[in-house]
Design an enzyme around this catalytic site. Structure first.
Site, PDB file in Angstrom:
ATOM      1  N   HIS A   1     -13.518  -1.966  26.488  1.00  0.00           N
ATOM      2  CA  HIS A   1     -13.115  -2.061  25.084  1.00  0.00           C
ATOM      3  C   HIS A   1     -11.731  -2.701  25.018  1.00  0.00           C
ATOM      4  O   HIS A   1     -10.879  -2.475  25.883  1.00  0.00           O
ATOM      5  CB  HIS A   1     -13.089  -0.674  24.432  1.00  0.00           C
ATOM      6  CG  HIS A   1     -12.819  -0.717  22.959  1.00  0.00           C
ATOM      7  ND1 HIS A   1     -13.665  -1.318  22.053  1.00  0.00           N
ATOM      8  CD2 HIS A   1     -11.766  -0.237  22.218  1.00  0.00           C
ATOM      9  CE1 HIS A   1     -13.176  -1.207  20.828  1.00  0.00           C
ATOM     10  NE2 HIS A   1     -12.021  -0.546  20.903  1.00  0.00           N
TER      11      HIS A   1
ATOM     12  N   GLN B   1      -8.627  -3.017  16.015  1.00  0.00           N
ATOM     13  CA  GLN B   1      -9.832  -3.039  16.830  1.00  0.00           C
ATOM     14  C   GLN B   1     -11.090  -3.054  15.960  1.00  0.00           C
ATOM     15  O   GLN B   1     -11.050  -2.709  14.779  1.00  0.00           O
ATOM     16  CB  GLN B   1      -9.877  -1.789  17.722  1.00  0.00           C
ATOM     17  CG  GLN B   1      -9.914  -0.494  16.903  1.00  0.00           C
ATOM     18  CD  GLN B   1     -10.358   0.699  17.703  1.00  0.00           C
ATOM     19  OE1 GLN B   1     -11.115   0.576  18.658  1.00  0.00           O
ATOM     20  NE2 GLN B   1      -9.895   1.889  17.298  1.00  0.00           N
TER      21      GLN B   1
ATOM     22  N   CYS C   1     -15.663  -5.889  19.584  1.00  0.00           N
ATOM     23  CA  CYS C   1     -14.245  -5.792  19.978  1.00  0.00           C
ATOM     24  C   CYS C   1     -13.726  -7.082  20.608  1.00  0.00           C
ATOM     25  O   CYS C   1     -12.662  -7.593  20.240  1.00  0.00           O
ATOM     26  CB  CYS C   1     -14.033  -4.604  20.906  1.00  0.00           C
ATOM     27  SG  CYS C   1     -14.851  -4.745  22.511  1.00  0.00           S
TER      28      CYS C   1
END
Length: 271
Positions: A224, A236, A169
């Site tokens: 994240h 993402q 990520c």
């Protein structure tokens, strides 16, 4: 005979006495008249001289008065000009300060065990960026979006940060922005969230290119990160076994784990 002689002597005496007195009498009278005339002339000259002197003094006094008036007027005008200039500068300074205070809001991020970190964020209602800056940001955002969209469908790879190896990520975000901004982009989601040069952004103010953060596993403040692409969606690289994809922020899972957003591309941070 003797009587005739006495009469003759008497006449001679009278004649002798009368003759010398007549010129002297005339001379005395003329002298008196001359003296009187001279006195009158001198008096007239003195009056004329006095009148001339008074007139000269009056003229000089009038000229001096005019000069003083002009001097006072010039001084007054100069003082008025200086006062007006100072007032204009003061008004300008107050206007700048008022604009500055109205254009920015201080937003603070609290982190457990650390002091609050505060940054100034430009208010949405304070007006748009200058056209040149706005165009520069839009151009950089477009470049970043193109780089991100080209990675859709590629597999997640932990620690990856290039198209050749794949991305995790934070590696995906690092790849998209590292060549566009002059600040150092960290390599973890938590460090990106606490980046001092990234301005906190409210969810209602999200724009293309803003970073969105989530806390999915309880590690740190954020673990994240994705990039907002507009229309309530973000791109993402989710986790092992999944591919890079576009996801909706309105999904329950992401709404529950959402912790905030940051803006890294601004006129101040762009190269």
């Amino acid at each position: 005979m003797a009587r005739i002689n006495r009469i003759s002597i008497t006449l001679c005496a009278l004649l002798f006495t009368t003759l010398p007195l007549t010129p002297m009498a005339h001379a005395s009278k003329q002298a008196r008249e001359s003296s009187a005339t001279t006195h009158i002339t001198k008096k007239a000259d003195k009056k004329k001289s006095t009148a001339t002197t008074k007139k000269t003094q009056k003229t000089a006094k009038k000229a001096a008065s005019k000069s003083t008036t002009k001097s006072k007027t010039a001084s007054s005008v100069k003082k008025s000009s200086i006062t007006a200039s100072k007032n204009a500068k003061t008004r300008s300074k107050h206007a700048v300060n008022k604009t500055a205070s109205a254009s920015f809001t201080e937003k603070c991020t609290k982190r457990k065990g650390y002091k609050s970190h505060c940054v100034k964020v430009k208010n949405a209602a304070s007006g748009t960026l200058a056209d040149a800056h706005k165009a520069k940001v839009q151009k950089a955002t477009k470049v970043a979006m193109n780089k991100l969209m080209q990675q859709i469908g590629k597999p997640y790879r932990w620690g990856g940060s290039s198209p050749r190896t794949g991305f995790d990520c934070s590696g995906l975000v690092y790849y998209a922005y590292k060549d566009l901004v002059k600040i150092r982009i960290p390599r973890t989601a938590n460090e990106m969230y606490h980046l001092r040069d990234a301005a906190p952004i409210e969810r209602s103010e999200l724009k293309n290119g803003d970073l969105v953060f989530f806390r999915t596993q309880g590690r740190g403040t954020a673990d994240h990160v994705g990039v907002y692409v507009g229309n309530g969606k973000f791109i993402q690289s989710p986790r092992t076994g999944q591919e890079i994809q576009i996801t909706s922020l309105s999904e329950d899972y992401w709404q529950r784990h959402y912790v905030g957003a940051r803006r890294v591309m601004t006129p101040k941070t762009l190269r």
